[in-house]
Write an enzyme that holds these catalytic residues in place. Structure first.
Site, PDB file in Angstrom:
ATOM      1  N   LYS A  50       0.836  -1.193   0.000  1.00 44.91           N
ATOM      2  CA  LYS A  50       0.000   0.000   0.000  1.00 44.91           C
ATOM      3  C   LYS A  50       0.876   1.250   0.000  1.00 44.91           C
ATOM      4  O   LYS A  50       2.092   1.165   0.180  1.00 44.91           O
ATOM      5  CB  LYS A  50      -0.934  -0.011   1.210  1.00 44.91           C
ATOM      6  CG  LYS A  50      -0.228  -0.010   2.550  1.00 44.91           C
ATOM      7  CD  LYS A  50      -1.220  -0.132   3.700  1.00 44.91           C
ATOM      8  CE  LYS A  50      -0.483  -0.106   5.038  1.00 44.91           C
ATOM      9  NZ  LYS A  50      -1.422  -0.167   6.178  1.00 44.91           N
ATOM     10  N   ARG A 148     -10.386  -0.101  15.184  1.00 43.49           N
ATOM     11  CA  ARG A 148     -10.287   0.605  13.919  1.00 43.49           C
ATOM     12  C   ARG A 148     -11.273  -0.081  12.980  1.00 43.49           C
ATOM     13  O   ARG A 148     -12.464   0.013  13.180  1.00 43.49           O
ATOM     14  CB  ARG A 148      -8.836   0.598  13.415  1.00 43.49           C
ATOM     15  CG  ARG A 148      -8.544   1.683  12.404  1.00 43.49           C
ATOM     16  CD  ARG A 148      -7.059   1.838  12.129  1.00 43.49           C
ATOM     17  NE  ARG A 148      -6.460   0.625  11.563  1.00 43.49           N
ATOM     18  CZ  ARG A 148      -5.232   0.574  11.061  1.00 43.49           C
ATOM     19  NH1 ARG A 148      -4.463   1.658  11.076  1.00 43.49           N
ATOM     20  NH2 ARG A 148      -4.748  -0.553  10.575  1.00 43.49           N
ATOM     21  N   TYR A 267      15.213  30.683   9.228  1.00 43.27           N
ATOM     22  CA  TYR A 267      13.962  31.331   9.611  1.00 43.27           C
ATOM     23  C   TYR A 267      13.826  31.426  11.126  1.00 43.27           C
ATOM     24  O   TYR A 267      14.142  30.475  11.853  1.00 43.27           O
ATOM     25  CB  TYR A 267      12.767  30.536   9.080  1.00 43.27           C
ATOM     26  CG  TYR A 267      12.401  30.829   7.641  1.00 43.27           C
ATOM     27  CD1 TYR A 267      12.161  32.122   7.203  1.00 43.27           C
ATOM     28  CD2 TYR A 267      12.269  29.787   6.727  1.00 43.27           C
ATOM     29  CE1 TYR A 267      11.814  32.389   5.882  1.00 43.27           C
ATOM     30  CE2 TYR A 267      11.920  30.026   5.404  1.00 43.27           C
ATOM     31  CZ  TYR A 267      11.700  31.334   4.994  1.00 43.27           C
ATOM     32  OH  TYR A 267      11.351  31.581   3.695  1.00 43.27           O
ATOM     33  N   MET A 326      10.840  24.546   3.314  1.00 46.64           N
ATOM     34  CA  MET A 326      10.139  23.828   2.254  1.00 46.64           C
ATOM     35  C   MET A 326      11.093  23.168   1.266  1.00 46.64           C
ATOM     36  O   MET A 326      10.903  22.007   0.867  1.00 46.64           O
ATOM     37  CB  MET A 326       9.200  24.770   1.497  1.00 46.64           C
ATOM     38  CG  MET A 326       8.365  24.078   0.438  1.00 46.64           C
ATOM     39  SD  MET A 326       7.327  25.208  -0.496  1.00 46.64           S
ATOM     40  CE  MET A 326       6.183  25.767   0.774  1.00 46.64           C
TER      41      MET A 326
END
Length: 389
Positions: A50, A148, A267, A326
């Site tokens: 998956k 679940r 940053y 990013m």
């Protein structure tokens, strides 16, 4: 039939243009699957592919596993199942993430097998099969403690007594805590599942995921379904990883610069330089799946963990400095010899020198997330010997 598998395949971004590269060792993946198959005996061993084979690509992973002897695969959604069938038409493919009536024509045409996990899904499947001379196969998911997907144990026992003419071909449950050998839930789940198997006599069953295969209670099923361990992840917490690393992720250095003692980096000015510091700025960031939480500073996680991510170059580990952004991440390379890290060189993020799970822990997460978050800007190189298994 499987087409001939090339020894080296390259995909993704042009290597001349990419900011990062991935090397995927398909021989290591096959070796891991064979080890898991040996540990699972006398049960057969499937493969969970998956999330596009945990980020590595169904089109690359499934053919080599098929050649190694794997004949059964698990996916999350039917679209993934169709991609498995495209490269392994004869494979048995189970779809884990539920069933909705509008998907029934796809199952009719593709030979995919849904894993049904609620009374609604069972009723819908029965209704849609009512007009067919030959009913389509399905698997039954029972919840033994995960809360679940899955029927409750009570619902499953009742169903077993009522569905003598419409039985599943596979009974499955999912272990919630098998990576922790000392957790009390796993023994309860194994015990519940063995009682369930008695109500579904003659039907194959599956309980063991990657950690379940290594659990001390690993017994009493016909099909194991490993996932992350195939791809090099740790199957058990706190125990040396027996799996070979499969993926090496590297980031290309864009620039090497000098920051002076007392200056800040990145940053938010969250990293204050304690010495004159050589900084390697790399073309990789959270858009590529190198998580912001791996930052060296400036994220809430750093309040509880001492440091963030690390890289590896020229035989040494180098720490992330400041925030992962990013598209760029900076590393402190001050402790390297001059010239050991130059513009255009690569810093390993995880792979043969920094384990997948160590890189994940530094970001406060798990190897699953790092693998499945890998973006599409990498140049990818798949290595495979082509030897007969």
């Amino acid at each position: 039939m499987i087409a001939k598998i090339p020894r080296i395949t390259t995909t993704g971004a042009d290597p001349r243009l990419a900011g990062g590269r991935l090397t995927i060792d398909l021989d290591a993946l096959v070796s891991n699957w064979l080890l898991l198959a040996e540990k699972s005996k006398p049960a057969r061993t499937a493969a969970v592919v998956k999330a596009d084979a945990y980020g590595l690509g169904i089109v690359h992973v499934v053919p080599v596993l098929w050649k190694a002897g794997c004949r059964t695969f698990f996916v999350a959604v039917a679209e993934e199942g169709l991609r498995v069938k495209a490269v392994a038409p004869d494979a048995q493919v189970f779809v884990l993430n539920g069933f909705f009536a509008e998907a029934f024509p796809v199952y009719e045409q593709s030979d995919l097998i849904p894993v049904l996990g609620s009374l609604r899904e069972l009723a819908s499947w029965k209704e849609l099969n009512a007009g067919r001379a030959e009913k389509l196969p399905y698997a039954l998911h029972v919840d033994t403690g995960m809360n679940r997907l899955g029927l409750t144990v009570t619902e499953a026992v009742r169903f077993a007594g009522e569905a003598a003419d419409d039985r599943p071909i596979l009974l499955i449950t999912h272990l919630a805590t098998a990576d922790d050998q000392n957790h009390a839930l796993s023994p309860r789940q194994f015990e519940s599942f063995q009682k369930l198997r008695a109500n579904f006599s003659g039907i194959e069953s599956s309980i063991a995921n990657s950690p379940g295969i290594f659990h001390s209670l690993n017994t009493g099923y016909e099909l194991s379904r490993p996932g992350v361990a195939m791809y090099g992840g740790e199957p058990l917490s706190g125990i040396a990883n027996p799996m070979r690393p499969v993926v090496t992720a590297e980031a290309r250095i864009i620039q090497v610069r000098m920051g002076l003692k007392g200056e800040t980096a990145g940053y938010g000015a969250t990293a204050t330089l304690s010495r004159d510091t050589r900084i390697a700025i790399c073309s990789i960031g959270y858009a590529d799946g190198y998580l912001r939480s791996a930052s060296g500073s400036g994220v809430p996680l750093r309040q509880t963990l001492n440091s963030g991510g690390i890289g590896f170059i020229a035989g040494k580990k180098v720490p992330v400095i400041g925030r992962v952004t990013m598209d760029m991440t900076s590393f402190d390379i001050s402790d390297l010899d001059e010239g050991d890290a130059r513009e255009g060189d690569y810093i390993e993020l995880f792979g043969t020198n920094i384990s997948l799970d160590d890189a994940a822990r530094a970001a406060g997460t798990i190897g699953y997330e790092l693998l499945t978050s890998l973006g599409n800007r990498y140049h990818r190189r798949y290595l495979y010997s082509g030897n007969e298994i």
